[in-house]
Design a protein around this motif. Structure first.
Motif, PDB file in Angstrom:
ATOM      1  N   TYR A 379       0.823  -1.210   0.000  1.00  0.00           N
ATOM      2  CA  TYR A 379       0.000   0.000   0.000  1.00  0.00           C
ATOM      3  C   TYR A 379       0.856   1.259   0.000  1.00  0.00           C
ATOM      4  CZ  TYR A 379      -4.307  -2.592   0.422  1.00  0.00           C
ATOM      5  OH  TYR A 379      -5.366  -3.431   0.166  1.00  0.00           O
ATOM      6  N   GLN A 382       1.837   1.700  -3.573  1.00  0.00           N
ATOM      7  CA  GLN A 382       0.700   2.263  -4.301  1.00  0.00           C
ATOM      8  C   GLN A 382       0.633   3.773  -4.102  1.00  0.00           C
ATOM      9  OE1 GLN A 382      -3.162   1.765  -2.509  1.00  0.00           O
ATOM     10  NE2 GLN A 382      -4.130   1.312  -4.481  1.00  0.00           N
ATOM     11  N   LYS A 383       0.835   4.218  -2.860  1.00  0.00           N
ATOM     12  CA  LYS A 383       0.778   5.648  -2.547  1.00  0.00           C
ATOM     13  C   LYS A 383       1.867   6.426  -3.279  1.00  0.00           C
ATOM     14  CE  LYS A 383       2.330   7.020   1.484  1.00  0.00           C
ATOM     15  NZ  LYS A 383       2.463   7.330   2.932  1.00  0.00           N
ATOM     16  N   ARG A 397      -2.360  -0.295  -8.841  1.00  0.00           N
ATOM     17  CA  ARG A 397      -2.458  -1.603  -8.199  1.00  0.00           C
ATOM     18  C   ARG A 397      -1.057  -2.189  -8.047  1.00  0.00           C
ATOM     19  NH1 ARG A 397      -5.270  -6.907 -10.825  1.00  0.00           N
ATOM     20  NH2 ARG A 397      -5.699  -8.079  -8.917  1.00  0.00           N
ATOM     21  N   THR A 638      -2.910  -8.250   4.033  1.00  0.00           N
ATOM     22  CA  THR A 638      -1.842  -7.540   3.329  1.00  0.00           C
ATOM     23  C   THR A 638      -0.486  -7.747   3.982  1.00  0.00           C
ATOM     24  OG1 THR A 638      -2.312  -5.553   4.617  1.00  0.00           O
ATOM     25  CG2 THR A 638      -3.399  -5.754   2.496  1.00  0.00           C
TER      26      THR A 638
END
Length: 675
Positions: A379, A382-383, A397, A638
């Motif tokens: 994540y 992704q950021k 993604r 995750t």
């Protein structure tokens, strides 16, 4: 050389390929034959052993073997050793003995072990070690691999039954069956790492990097690179639509250095060339013309903090600093009978995961930028990608594949963002794959520390005061280094009882390689210095090192030297009690060995540490579960698995919570790539 038709046998099947006979066998196996169990980890130098196959029953490096030399001969790869329904005893033993972790080296290990057992049915541990000498493994420590090979040998000799194939381990509980959920794919060569994935229309990215330790980029001319046949795009800082950086991970590290800015280390990225072939991308990068103004550089913190130091960062060469002072230091020193002082230095450490940094990016069917690669924090990646591309996060993604080791190194977001940029600008699938040399030059290392410390204690070994000054070398860029002082200070006091501490830590920029996450991020170096000085204190007091630590170990419920009680149990005293019999036995063995004259001497070391006890907040992770149409449970979480077995542990917990066998639980810690 002209192309030739070359015929040979692979896994009992006759194949014929038309290639240059000088082509490495590895490229033929992984390319036209689609046998990706053999891996490439050392730039075709034959150093890592990950490409080992059997040629007429003997282990050879496929990366060093020209395919022309295998004409008419028999090749065995891991895909021909056994199948999921009929595993070879070696494959079963590797699974049941826990010898499979990230799995990248496993195919080569299995084939080398098979050659040994074909020749030596009952090998000693020393013979197994000698046979596997050229097979590098960064995960296991080899002990379980050696045990697995000997167990398989016993099965092949008919002395024991074959290990049960990994099936239903029963109704699991925490601490129950440790069979890993991904082991079968890894021992049969079915696991697909990023480099194993194939997509149509794939482009290849190559990074043009700075040849200087410190320089200002004066000019950049890319026209010649764009004219190289096969080059599709040449990307520079001006092609980044959003933030030219890595967000809060590395506040001052650009994705690509713009003209007029400084390049702070050898290998700092300047441009990205995307082409139809790896060779064309490399040729394009070499065609870029850059002019630099070379600047003074320094590699150590003393040089970076000196009055005449070269200015590395815009805000100065000190990135961050912290200090913790607790207790009455003057009173503690007044009661001290013994004081020891030391200075300790640690070096850069390279992760050396067998799988080099490798990323695959593409646009999925929904038009989202998708990047597949090993990472600790999908994540976060992704950021950072969304920030650089000026996209909402839902348009990005990140997928986690099987990962060939990490140890912290693959937490670096730079290659993820660079791959995403290449996909965004070309609209086609792109693979970015570091060479081993690039991995050494450009990936983050463990921070080198300089620690100056002192300990005051009573004559009977009661610890009174600890003072330490710790300087961490973060290299050219932040790369998470801003948090290091906090971790260094927390680790510096260790799980011990102190009346007073004065701990100071700084993170300093230099022109060395950027430092970053590495196992025990920021902790091991500080603990090393404290534990070394405790041993010095034990010598000064003529006291047993274990007894010194036990006497001063924090107990459950005590207020720590940080000023608050630990939220959970410590267990350090219990650990010391558990290891004591082994410690005493090793001391006796060393004394016995040293009683015989000779050039070698043995010693026994003892050290303790705690990790992240200074971090506040709740440690929580969100997970979701679905009941599928076929009556199984799909669990989504995750927590990435890069060899340490997280997926298996999560499956154990989910199965126990649901009250079902583990075979009914399917873990998904990443999206499905469809590749």
């Amino acid at each position: 050389m002209p192309l030739q038709d070359i015929t040979f046998t692979v896994n009992l099947r006759t194949v014929s390929v038309t290639v240059d006979p000088a082509t490495p066998l590895l490229d033929v196996l992984r390319g036209p034959l689609g046998l990706t169990g053999a891996k490439q980890g050392c730039d075709y130098e034959g150093e890592c052993g990950a490409c080992t196959i059997l040629l007429d029953g003997l282990p050879v490096r496929a990366c060093l073997t020209p395919v022309g030399k295998v004409a008419g001969r028999e090749v065995l790869t891991v895909e021909g050793l056994g199948t999921p329904d009929a595993l070879h005893p070696l494959q079963s033993a590797f699974i049941t003995h826990g010898a499979v972790q990230c799995g990248f080296c496993t195919p080569a290990m299995l084939l080398t072990a098979k050659a040994l057992l074909d020749r030596v049915p009952d090998p000693t541990a020393a013979e197994v070690i000698e046979a596997l000498d050229g097979q590098l493994c960064r995960c296991t420590g080899y002990a379980k691999i050696i045990a697995a090979v000997q167990a398989a040998a016993a099965v092949l000799r008919g002395e024991t039954d074959a290990a049960p194939a990994p099936g239903d381990p029963g109704l699991p509980v925490i601490g129950g069956s440790a069979l890993r959920v991904d082991s079968v794919a890894k021992v049969t060569g079915a696991a697909r790492y990023v480099e194993d994935m194939r997509v149509p229309g794939l482009l290849h990215a190559h990074v043009m990097r700075s040849p200087h330790h410190h320089a200002r980029l004066l000019a950049l001319e890319t026209a010649a690179a764009g004219r190289v046949p096969g080059v599709v795009a040449v990307l520079t800082a001006g092609d980044i639509p959003g933030e030219n950086g890595l967000g809060d991970y590395s506040e001052d590290e650009p994705l690509l250095t713009p003209t007029g800015a400084t390049l702070r280390m050898l290998g700092a990225p300047v441009a990205l060339v995307v082409a139809e072939t790896p060779a064309a991308a490399a040729e394009g990068a070499a065609a870029i013309e850059a002019r630099y103004a070379v600047l003074p550089h320094t590699f150590d913190v003393e040089g970076a903090l000196a009055a005449d130091a070269p200015r590395i960062a815009g805000r100065g060469n000190m990135l961050s600093a912290e200090q913790v002072q607790t207790g009455d230091f003057a009173a503690a020193l007044a009661n001290a009978a013994v004081t020891v002082v030391g200075e300790y230095r640690t070096a850069y450490l390279e992760h050396s995961a067998l799988e080099r940094e490798t990323l695959l990016g593409y646009l999925d069917v929904a038009g989202r930028i998708t990047v597949i690669g090993g990472t600790h924090e999908p994540y976060y990646q992704q950021k950072y990608i969304a920030g650089a591309l000026a996209l909402p996060p839902k348009q990005v993604r990140v997928i986690l594949p099987p990962t060939g080791g990490s140890f912290g190194g693959k937490q670096d977001p730079w290659p993820f963002v660079a791959t995403a940029l290449a996909v965004h600008r070309t609209g086609r699938p792109v693979r970015l794959m570091y060479t081993r040399q690039e991995s050494f030059a450009a990936s983050p290392k463990r921070h080198p520390y300089t620690v100056r410390n002192s300990i005051a204690a009573t004559r009977d070994g009661r610890l009174l005061a600890l003072r330490a000054e710790m300087d961490a070398n973060t290299g050219a860029y932040d790369s998470g280094g801003k948090w290091i002082p906090n971790y260094a200070i927390t680790a510096g006091g260790g799980p011990y009882r102190w009346q007073a501490v004065d701990l100071r830590a700084r993170t300093v920029y230099t022109n060395g390689p950027k430092s970053g996450q590495y196992r025990g991020y920021g902790t091991a170096q500080a603990a090393f210095a404290t534990e070394c000085l405790l041993d010095e204190l034990a010598q000064a007091l003529d006291m047993d090192p274990l007894a010194l630590r036990r006497q001063n170990a924090l107990a459950d419920g005590e207020v720590t030297w940080l000023g608050y009680p630990a939220g959970e149990s410590l267990g350090f005293a219990e650990v010391l009690a558990a290891v004591e019999p082994y410690y005493r036995a090793l001391l006796a063995d060393a004394a016995d060995f040293n009683s015989t004259p000779g050039p070698l001497r043995r010693g026994v070391g003892l050290a303790g540490m705690w990790y992240r006890f200074g971090k506040s907040g709740n440690l929580r992770i969100e997970a979701h579960a679905e009941l599928t149409r076929d009556g199984q449970f799909a669990i989504y979480c995750t927590a990435p698995d890069y060899g340490q077995g997280t997926t298996t542990a999560m499956a154990q917990m989910a199965a126990e919570a649901l009250g079902v066998p583990r075979t009914l639980v399917a873990m998904t810690s990443r999206g499905r790539s469809g590749l």
